[in-house]
Design a protein around this motif. Structure first.
Motif, mmCIF file in Angstrom:
data_model
loop_
_atom_site.group_PDB
_atom_site.id
_atom_site.type_symbol
_atom_site.label_atom_id
_atom_site.label_comp_id
_atom_site.label_asym_id
_atom_site.label_seq_id
_atom_site.Cartn_x
_atom_site.Cartn_y
_atom_site.Cartn_z
ATOM 1 N N LYS A 25 0.985 -1.423 0.481
ATOM 2 C CA LYS A 25 0.181 -0.640 -0.249
ATOM 3 C C LYS A 25 0.955 1.394 0.039
ATOM 4 C CE LYS A 25 -4.167 1.137 2.297
ATOM 5 N NZ LYS A 25 -4.903 0.568 3.859
ATOM 6 N N ASP A 28 2.268 1.461 -3.571
ATOM 7 C CA ASP A 28 1.260 2.536 -4.411
ATOM 8 C C ASP A 28 1.267 3.961 -4.171
ATOM 9 O OD1 ASP A 28 0.292 0.255 -5.117
ATOM 10 O OD2 ASP A 28 -1.491 -0.168 -4.334
ATOM 11 N N PHE A 217 -9.263 12.689 -7.535
ATOM 12 C CA PHE A 217 -9.864 11.245 -7.073
ATOM 13 C C PHE A 217 -11.067 11.751 -7.636
ATOM 14 C CE2 PHE A 217 -12.069 9.246 -4.112
ATOM 15 C CZ PHE A 217 -11.454 8.081 -3.762
ATOM 16 N N LYS A 222 -6.407 7.227 -8.352
ATOM 17 C CA LYS A 222 -6.158 7.444 -6.876
ATOM 18 C C LYS A 222 -4.497 8.005 -6.609
ATOM 19 C CE LYS A 222 -8.271 2.943 -5.898
ATOM 20 N NZ LYS A 222 -7.962 1.772 -5.725
ATOM 21 N N TYR A 226 -5.716 10.875 -2.272
ATOM 22 C CA TYR A 226 -6.134 9.857 -1.361
ATOM 23 C C TYR A 226 -5.207 9.144 -0.206
ATOM 24 C CZ TYR A 226 -7.998 5.218 -1.935
ATOM 25 O OH TYR A 226 -8.789 3.878 -1.881
ATOM 26 N N ARG A 229 -4.569 9.599 3.305
ATOM 27 C CA ARG A 229 -5.715 9.672 3.735
ATOM 28 C C ARG A 229 -6.314 8.414 4.226
ATOM 29 N NH1 ARG A 229 -11.632 11.841 1.139
ATOM 30 N NH2 ARG A 229 -12.104 9.528 0.862
ATOM 31 N N GLU A 230 -6.078 7.570 2.860
ATOM 32 C CA GLU A 230 -6.520 6.024 3.497
ATOM 33 C C GLU A 230 -5.171 5.242 4.335
ATOM 34 O OE1 GLU A 230 -8.222 3.337 2.415
ATOM 35 O OE2 GLU A 230 -6.997 2.016 3.033
ATOM 36 N N GLY A 233 -5.412 7.052 8.301
ATOM 37 C CA GLY A 233 -6.776 6.345 9.207
ATOM 38 C C GLY A 233 -6.810 5.505 10.235
ATOM 39 N N THR A 234 -6.927 5.485 11.230
ATOM 40 C CA THR A 234 -6.784 4.498 12.221
ATOM 41 C C THR A 234 -7.418 3.172 11.484
ATOM 42 O OG1 THR A 234 -8.102 5.682 13.474
ATOM 43 C CG2 THR A 234 -8.084 3.389 14.785
ATOM 44 N N ASP A 245 -5.251 7.294 14.985
ATOM 45 C CA ASP A 245 -5.233 8.115 13.539
ATOM 46 C C ASP A 245 -3.260 8.967 12.905
ATOM 47 O OD1 ASP A 245 -5.764 9.609 11.813
ATOM 48 O OD2 ASP A 245 -7.922 10.601 12.882
ATOM 49 N N ARG A 247 -3.256 10.342 10.383
ATOM 50 C CA ARG A 247 -3.608 11.126 8.965
ATOM 51 C C ARG A 247 -2.522 12.596 9.337
ATOM 52 N NH1 ARG A 247 -9.571 11.929 8.535
ATOM 53 N NH2 ARG A 247 -9.025 12.080 11.338
ATOM 54 N N ASP B 39 -2.828 -3.995 3.400
ATOM 55 C CA ASP B 39 -1.364 -2.936 3.382
ATOM 56 C C ASP B 39 -0.791 -4.329 2.340
ATOM 57 O OD1 ASP B 39 -1.193 -1.986 6.385
ATOM 58 O OD2 ASP B 39 -2.041 -4.020 6.272
ATOM 59 N N ALA B 40 -1.508 -4.884 1.732
ATOM 60 C CA ALA B 40 -0.537 -5.401 0.122
ATOM 61 C C ALA B 40 -1.651 -4.371 -0.888
ATOM 62 C CB ALA B 40 -0.979 -6.600 -0.292
ATOM 63 N N GLY B 41 -2.424 -3.540 -0.780
ATOM 64 C CA GLY B 41 -3.379 -2.380 -1.554
ATOM 65 C C GLY B 41 -3.875 -2.940 -2.163
ATOM 66 N N ASP B 152 -13.875 6.158 8.714
ATOM 67 C CA ASP B 152 -12.891 6.402 9.260
ATOM 68 C C ASP B 152 -13.061 8.158 10.057
ATOM 69 O OD1 ASP B 152 -10.040 5.860 10.511
ATOM 70 O OD2 ASP B 152 -10.293 7.901 9.653
#
Lengths: 294, 240
Positions: A25, A28, A217, A222, A226, A229-230, A233-234, A245, A247, B39-41, B152
Motif C-alpha cells: 500500500k 502504491d 480523485f 488514486k 487519497y 487519507r487512506e 486513517g485508524t 489516526d 492522518r 496492507d498489500a494494496g 473513518d
C-alpha cells in the motif's frame, strides 16, 4: 520486502516502522507521486497548446473562429472547476461510449438511457469490461488530462490573449515597415515578445494546477491525497499493521511535498523570467541592459 | 505468411469479443471488516471473500473496483461497474433507484459510540457517514447531524471532540471500541435499521442479479456465509 516482515504483529520499533513503510500500500502511495508528476508533465504543455489555440482563435478576424475562441474562454472561466470535473468527464465518457455503441451495435434495440441508467451494449464499453485494471486506470488518467487541459487551457488562452495585446504596437509596426507579412510578424515578433508578458499569468496557472491535482480523485485516479487519507486513517487489528489516526503525519508530509514542489517551481520560473526579459522593451529588460553595460 | 498472420489476428480478435464478460464489483474499500484495502494494496475483508466465492459459484470472472461511497450508486448506473458490494443496507429509498439481491448479511443493529458515558446522543452533535441509513436516522432523531465522506472520519470526529458520538453499524464500530483502550464506548440503545446488507444492481440487470441470488442462496444453505461472518465479525455478530 524485508525477511523479518513475515509476521508484522511480532516485531516492533524500527523494524516495525521499516516494514510498515514498505508495504504494498505504501509503495502504491509512493508511486502515486509519480502519477501526479506525470499528470503535470503532460497537462502543462497540452493546456498551453489549448491556450495558444484559444488565444489565436479569439484574436482571429474571421468572425466564427473569433466567437469560438471567446466562447471557449468565457464558458470555461465562468463555470466552477468542480462542475467540469464532475459533469464534463461523465459527458465525455458517455459520449465516447455512445459513439462506439452506434458503430459496434447497430442492431441493439433497447434504449441507451433507461431512467437514470446509461446502458450501451457490452462490446461498446470503453474500456472493455474484461480489460485489465491498468487499462481502466490509463483511460481514467487520459480523461483527467483532457479535462485538466481544457479547464486550464481556457485560463491560459486568456493570459496569452492579453500578452499578445500587450506587445508594443511600435514593435509590430517596425516589422511591417521592413516588409514582413502579417504571418511573419506574428511568428517572428509577436510570439517571441509576448512570453514575457504572459509569464506571470502562466506561472500563476502552474501553481494553481499543482494545487488542483487532488481533484484527480474525483476522476477515479488514486492520487497522493487519497492515499494519505487512506493510509493515515485508524487501522484496527483487521490490518497487519494496526495504528491510531496518523492522518496528521501523512498530511504534514504532503504539505512538505507541495511546498518543496512549488518552491522549486518558483525558482525555475524566476530564472525563465530573467531569461525572457533580455533585450525586451520593458522595465525588467532595461534593468538587465543597464546591469550588463556596467 | 501474411494470410496466416491475418488469420491469427482475426481469431485473436474474435475470441477476445467472445470471451466471458468480466463482472466488475464496485466497493468502497474503507469499511472494515466489510471491505478495506489491505496492507498489500488489495481489496480485502468479509465482502472480498464472499464476493469471490459468489463469482466462483455463479461461474463468473470478477474484478474489483473501488469508488467513493458518495458516488457509488451514480457510477453503477453509468456503467463503471456492474455490482455494488459495499456493506450497503437494503432500504426502500435505494430500492427505488437500484435493485438489491437477497441479503448476505442479516439485518444488524446500529449503535452510538462516544468518548464518555454521559454523551448527549439525543440533542448533541452526532457524526455519521454521508448518504447512509444512519445519517438519515440521525437527521430525524433531533440530534445535530455531522456528515463525513468516509467512515473513518466519523470516528475521528468523536476522538477530536467535533462530535459527541458516532452512529454507525455496530459491527463496524465494535473493533474500534474494543481496541480503543477505553477511550470509546457504546452508549444508548442499539437501533435496528435496514433490511440487511445486499448487493446492488442496475434495474435492468435482472439476469446477473438472479445468478448472484442463487449463489447467495447456496452459501446460506451450506453455512459458508455464517462461517465467514463469525470469522470476520466475531462470535457476537448476528448470523442467518
Amino acid at each position: 520486502m524485508f525477511e523479518f516482515c513475515a509476521d508484522p504483529k511480532a516485531i516492533e520499533g524500527l523494524q516495525w516502522m521499516m516494514c510498515y513503510l514498505t508495504t504494498g500500500k505504501h509503495i502504491d502511495f509512493y508511486l502515486s507521486f509519480g502519477t501526479v508528476l506525470l499528470l503535470l508533465a503532460i497537462t502543462a504543455p497540452v493546456a498551453l497548446a489549448f491556450g495558444f489555440g484559444g488565444a489565436m482563435a479569439a484574436r482571429s478576424h474571421f468572425a466564427p473562429l473569433g466567437l469560438l475562441g471567446k466562447g471557449y474562454i468565457a464558458m470555461v472561466r465562468g463555470v466552477p472547476d468542480i462542475i467540469y470535473f464532475l459533469f464534463f468527464v461523465i459527458a465525455l465518457d458517455q459520449g465516447i461510449e455512445w459513439l462506439t455503441h452506434q458503430v459496434r451495435c447497430p442492431d441493439w434495440s433497447e434504449p441507451i438511457r433507461q431512467g437514470l441508467e446509461f446502458r450501451v451494449c457490452p462490446e461498446a464499453k470503453v474500456p472493455h469490461s474484461s480489460s485489465p485494471a491498468i487499462i481502466h486506470s490509463a483511460y481514467n488518467f487520459g480523461l483527467a488530462i483532457i479535462t485538466f487541459a481544457i479547464v486550464f487551457g481556457a485560463f491560459a488562452a486568456n493570459v496569452l490573449y492579453g500578452a499578445m495585446q500587450a506587445v508594443p504596437r511600435a514593435q509590430l509596426e517596425t516589422a511591417e515597415s521592413y516588409g514582413m507579412t502579417p504571418r511573419q510578424v506574428f511568428r517572428r515578433i509577436l510570439v517571441p515578445q509576448m512570453w514575457v508578458y504572459a509569464l506571470p499569468g502562466l506561472s500563476n496557472l502552474w501553481m494553481i494546477l499543482i494545487k488542483a491535482t487532488p481533484l484527480l480523485f474525483l476522476l477515479g485516479v488514486k492520487d497522493i491525497v487519497y492515499w494519505a487519507r487512506e493510509l493515515g486513517g485508524t487501522k484496527t487489528q483487521a490490518f497487519a499493521y494496526p495504528h491510531p489516526d496518523w492522518r496528521l503525519w501523512y498530511f504534514l508530509f504532503l504539505l512538505v511535498f507541495y511546498l518543496a514542489f512549488t518552491r522549486v517551481s518558483e525558482i525555475v520560473l524566476s530564472r525563465i523570467t530573467t531569461r525572457l526579459s533580455h533585450g525586451q522593451a520593458t522595465a525588467a529588460g532595461e534593468m538587465l541592459r543597464k546591469a550588463g553595460a556596467r | 505468411m501474411k494470410k496466416l498472420l491475418l488469420a491469427t489476428a482475426l481469431v485473436a480478435f474474435s475470441s477476445g469479443i467472445a470471451a466471458a464478460q468480466t463482472v466488475r464489483l464496485g466497493t468502497e474499500g474503507a469499511y472494515p471488516p466489510f471491505n478495506f484495502i489491505d496492507d498489500a494494496g488489495q481489496v480485502a475483508g468479509f465482502e472480498r471473500e464472499m464476493g469471490d466465492e459468489m463469482c466462483k459459484r455463479a461461474g463468473l470472472t470478477c474484478e474489483w473496483v473501488t469508488n467513493e461511497w458518495d458516488s457509488i450508486i451514480p457510477n453503477l448506473q453509468s456503467g463503471n461497474y456492474d455490482v455494488i458490494i459495499a456493506g450497503m443496507s437494503i432500504t426502500e429509498e435505494r430500492e427505488e433507484i437500484i435493485d438489491f439481491s437477497a441479503n448476505y448479511f442479516p439485518p444488524a443493529a446500529s449503535a452510538y459510540a462516544a468518548a464518555s458515558a454521559d454523551a448527549d446522543i439525543a440533542g448533541g452533535v452526532v457524526s455519521a457517514q454521508v448518504s447512509t441509513i444512519q445519517a438519515a436516522y440521525i437527521a430525524e432523531s433531533g440530534a445535530t447531524l455531522l456528515e463525513f465522506p468516509t467512515p473513518d472520519e466519523t470516528i475521528a470526529a468523536v476522538r477530536n471532540g467535533e462530535a459527541v458520538a458516532v452512529f454507525a453499524d455496530k459491527d463496524y464500530l465494535r473493533p474500534f471500541v474494543e481496541q480503543s483502550n477505553g477511550e470509546l464506548m457504546f452508549v444508548g440503545d442499539d437501533v435496528a435499521l435496514g433490511g440487511g446488507v445486499g448487493l446492488g444492481f442496475r434495474d435492468s440487470d435482472d439476469e446477473l442479479r438472479a445468478k448472484f441470488d442463487a449463489a447467495i442462496e447456496s452459501m446460506k444453505a451450506d453455512g459458508t456465509l455464517n462461517a465467514a461472518i463469525e470469522k470476520h465479525f466475531g462470535p457476537e455478530a448476528k448470523k442467518f
